[in-house]
Enzyme design. Structure first.
Site, short mmCIF file in Angstrom:
data_model
loop_
_atom_site.label_atom_id
_atom_site.label_comp_id
_atom_site.label_asym_id
_atom_site.label_seq_id
_atom_site.Cartn_x
_atom_site.Cartn_y
_atom_site.Cartn_z
N GLY A 82 17.65 -62.94 21.91
CA GLY A 82 16.19 -63.11 21.60
C GLY A 82 15.45 -62.78 22.59
O GLY A 82 14.47 -62.78 22.41
N ARG A 108 6.78 -56.64 6.10
CA ARG A 108 7.21 -54.99 5.99
C ARG A 108 8.07 -55.09 4.48
O ARG A 108 8.13 -55.84 3.72
CB ARG A 108 8.68 -55.21 6.81
CG ARG A 108 7.86 -55.81 7.82
CD ARG A 108 9.53 -56.66 9.20
NE ARG A 108 9.06 -57.28 10.36
CZ ARG A 108 10.06 -56.55 11.26
NH1 ARG A 108 10.23 -55.97 11.68
NH2 ARG A 108 8.86 -57.26 12.39
N ASP A 142 13.44 -52.69 7.28
CA ASP A 142 12.82 -53.62 7.16
C ASP A 142 12.41 -53.61 8.83
O ASP A 142 11.14 -54.37 9.43
CB ASP A 142 13.86 -54.53 8.12
CG ASP A 142 15.60 -53.52 9.08
OD1 ASP A 142 15.70 -52.73 8.11
OD2 ASP A 142 15.05 -53.88 10.39
P1 AMP Z 1 15.16 -53.64 15.79
O1 AMP Z 1 16.50 -52.68 16.16
O2 AMP Z 1 14.39 -54.06 16.12
O3 AMP Z 1 13.94 -53.50 14.44
O4 AMP Z 1 16.28 -54.69 15.08
C1 AMP Z 1 17.30 -55.12 13.78
C2 AMP Z 1 17.52 -56.69 13.37
O5 AMP Z 1 17.82 -56.89 14.94
C3 AMP Z 1 15.82 -57.97 13.20
O6 AMP Z 1 15.61 -58.97 12.92
C4 AMP Z 1 15.59 -58.05 14.95
O7 AMP Z 1 15.42 -59.31 14.85
C5 AMP Z 1 17.44 -58.22 15.75
N1 AMP Z 1 17.17 -58.45 16.79
C6 AMP Z 1 17.21 -56.72 17.90
N2 AMP Z 1 17.16 -57.37 18.92
C7 AMP Z 1 17.26 -58.73 19.08
C8 AMP Z 1 18.02 -59.09 20.32
N3 AMP Z 1 18.15 -58.84 21.97
N4 AMP Z 1 18.05 -60.79 19.75
C9 AMP Z 1 17.75 -61.16 18.21
N5 AMP Z 1 18.02 -60.34 17.98
C10 AMP Z 1 17.66 -59.39 18.09
MG MG Z 2 13.42 -54.00 13.56
#
Ligand code: AMP
Ligand code: MG
EC number: 2.7.7.-
Length: 487
Positions: A126, A183, A252
């Site tokens: 998170g 998105r 996304d």
């Molecule tokens: P991203 O690669 O940042 O676009 O994230 C892809 C998915 O992973 C999304 O649903 C994010 O909310 C989730 N996510 C990425 N990093 C974290 C993290 N440290 N804790 C929880 N969820 C994450």
């Molecule tokens: Mg993302």
């Protein structure tokens, strides 16, 4: 100007209810402190820039305090990641705090990234680290200043909270602003989970709030999809024209507003390289620089699939067919302007392609080439730039064509040429190594470099006294930095 407690909320997305998002409170960071705030983004909320320095600002955007009218929600969505469908994603570490409307009547989503665990956190903690929060902040504001549609960033709040990535780092939060956080993946989620009523509610929401003019059209949903196609084509044309590589174009991470969204291991090109891959986990180069153009269309087809309950397949195909022509028109228009041309000729596309090929072969700095081209008359500029090319005969042939083309373009003074070209050719871009320097200083507790870099990049077309070091090619150590995908 407003004080922090005078923001006016109207949380329209939250009102869609629990099928769309879940109520979650931010988890505070320890010892929150201001790293950097954007004056331009503060202005979007009518906030006096001085409030960024107050302790209550760091408390609000570090997850300690909340406005009574804020309704923090984690949104649910899904999406295609690297070509494969992931049935459930969602805000795993970010929260939509609420929607604020400003004196101009614009609504801005306040989204706090790094705010702790949510029902969508899957294996994650998170959190967001300082390094990636600074990168997202700098990129959002730099893209906007270049005229590239992007989500915005109000501030980064640092902390002493330990967060584990490849090593121990510190947690941070970035406050993102966008007129919507919806998105492509939102539509995909309700389509693939077979929830037609909610999908229709979502579509109505987007139509009413973001594409009201499409209501006037005989088929409002189709008109809206066409508009999304055009906006994405225009955004990607600008990425290509300015050398921005997003790195993670999963559906996304694609906004229904056609703005640059969700920054990961992005990069601006230093040397021109069509095959550049900024994401080191992208082994096949799916999201390489030149692939961004077809991937934009691939992503729009994924959205089109999710819209088949509302729009006929034939009409969707026809709208998708507009993508490439829109893209090419926007791209060519911008590249002509980058070359200093004010008129259009059939062979301009070739003129652009051939200089890019020469730059590719010689590893020429993409940003500085165009800037220097406008410093002087076409005649003098090509003479000076010639030294940067390995294929001299090739460059000379291009230079002859270019000079002839400029001569046919019109009669204007060198002053006019420079002014016109410098207005579209930035001197300063967010080079990876500049971001890296600012991050290293911030990790050691010195935020002055992040702030200065943000200031310089807020006026990328204007030469700024004493800022020469921000307009240089990278030093050797800064050329091929491995930007960690962890964030
Ligand atoms: P991203 O690669 O940042 O676009 O994230 C892809 C998915 O992973 C999304 O649903 C994010 O909310 C989730 N996510 C990425 N990093 C974290 C993290 N440290 N804790 C929880 N969820 C994450
Ligand atoms: Mg993302």
């Amino acid at each position: 100007m407003k004080a922090l407690d005078e923001l006016t909320f109207d949380n329209r997305f939250a009102r869609l209810g629990d099928a769309f998002s879940t109520h979650v409170l931010p988890e505070p960071l320890d010892e929150p402190r201001l790293v950097v705030a954007s004056k331009a983004a503060m202005a979007l909320l009518d906030l006096d820039p001085a409030v960024a320095e107050t302790s209550v600002f760091a408390e609000l955007f570090g997850g300690h305090k909340l406005w009574a009218e804020a309704e923090p929600r984690a949104m649910v969505y899904s999406g295609h990641q690297f070509g494969g469908y992931t049935p459930q994603l969602g805000d795993g570490r970010g929260l939509l705090l609420g929607e604020v409307y400003n004196q101009a009547g614009e609504h801005w989503d306040l989204h706090l990234k790094g705010a702790g665990m949510t029902p969508y956190s899957r294996m994650g903690d998170g959190r967001a680290v300082l390094r990636s929060s600074i990168r997202e902040f700098l990129a959002s504001e730099a893209l906007h200043a270049l005229g590239i549609p992007s989500s915005r960033a109000l501030c980064v709040i640092g902390s002493s909270t330990p967060v584990w990535r490849e090593k121990q780092e510190r947690g941070a939060m970035v406050l993102r602003l966008a007129q919507s956080h919806i998105r492509f993946g939102h539509f995909e989620y309700f389509y693939y989970t077979k929830k037609p009523e909610q999908q229709a509610e979502l579509a109505e929401h987007v139509l009413n709030l973001h594409y009201p003019e499409c209501r006037e059209q005989p088929e409002p949903y189709l008109a809206m999809f066409r508009e999304i196609v055009e906006r994405n084509a225009e955004m990607i044309a600008k990425w290509q024209a300015y050398g921005f590589c997003h790195g993670v174009m999963n559906t996304d991470n694609m906004s229904i507003l056609g703005i640059t969204f969700d920054f990961g291991p992005f990069a601006f090109l230093d040397d021109f390289d069509a095959h550049f891959i900024c994401n080191h986990s992208d082994h096949e180069g799916r999201y390489s620089f030149s692939n961004q153009v077809p991937i934009g269309q691939w992503n729009l087809s994924a959205l089109a699939q999710a819209l088949t309950p509302f729009i006929s397949v034939d009409a969707l195909k026809e709208a998708l067919g507009l993508y490439l022509p829109f893209y090419q028109a926007h791209y060519l228009d911008l590249m002509r302007r980058r070359l200093g041309l004010t008129t259009a000729e059939d062979d301009d596309q070739k003129l652009v392609e051939s200089v890019l090929k020469l730059m590719q072969n010689s590893g020429v700095d993409y940003t500085l080439f165009f800037r220097r081209l406008g410093d002087e008359s076409a005649e003098l500029a090509v003479k000076r730039l010639r030294d940067d090319f390995v294929d001299l005969a090739g460059f000379d042939a291009w230079a002859e064509q270019y000079k002839a083309r400029v001569a046919r373009d019109g009669d204007y003074t060198q002053e006019q040429r420079r002014e016109r070209m410098h207005a579209v050719n930035p001197l300063y871009i967010l080079r990876n190594y500049l971001a890296q320097n600012a991050i290293a200083a911030a990790e050691a507790g010195d935020y002055s470099e992040v702030r200065r870099l943000n200031e310089v990049l807020s006026k990328p077309f204007e030469e700024q006294a004493g800022m020469e070091q921000y307009a240089q090619r990278p030093p050797d150590w800064g050329k091929h930095l491995e930007i960690s995908c962890s964030s």
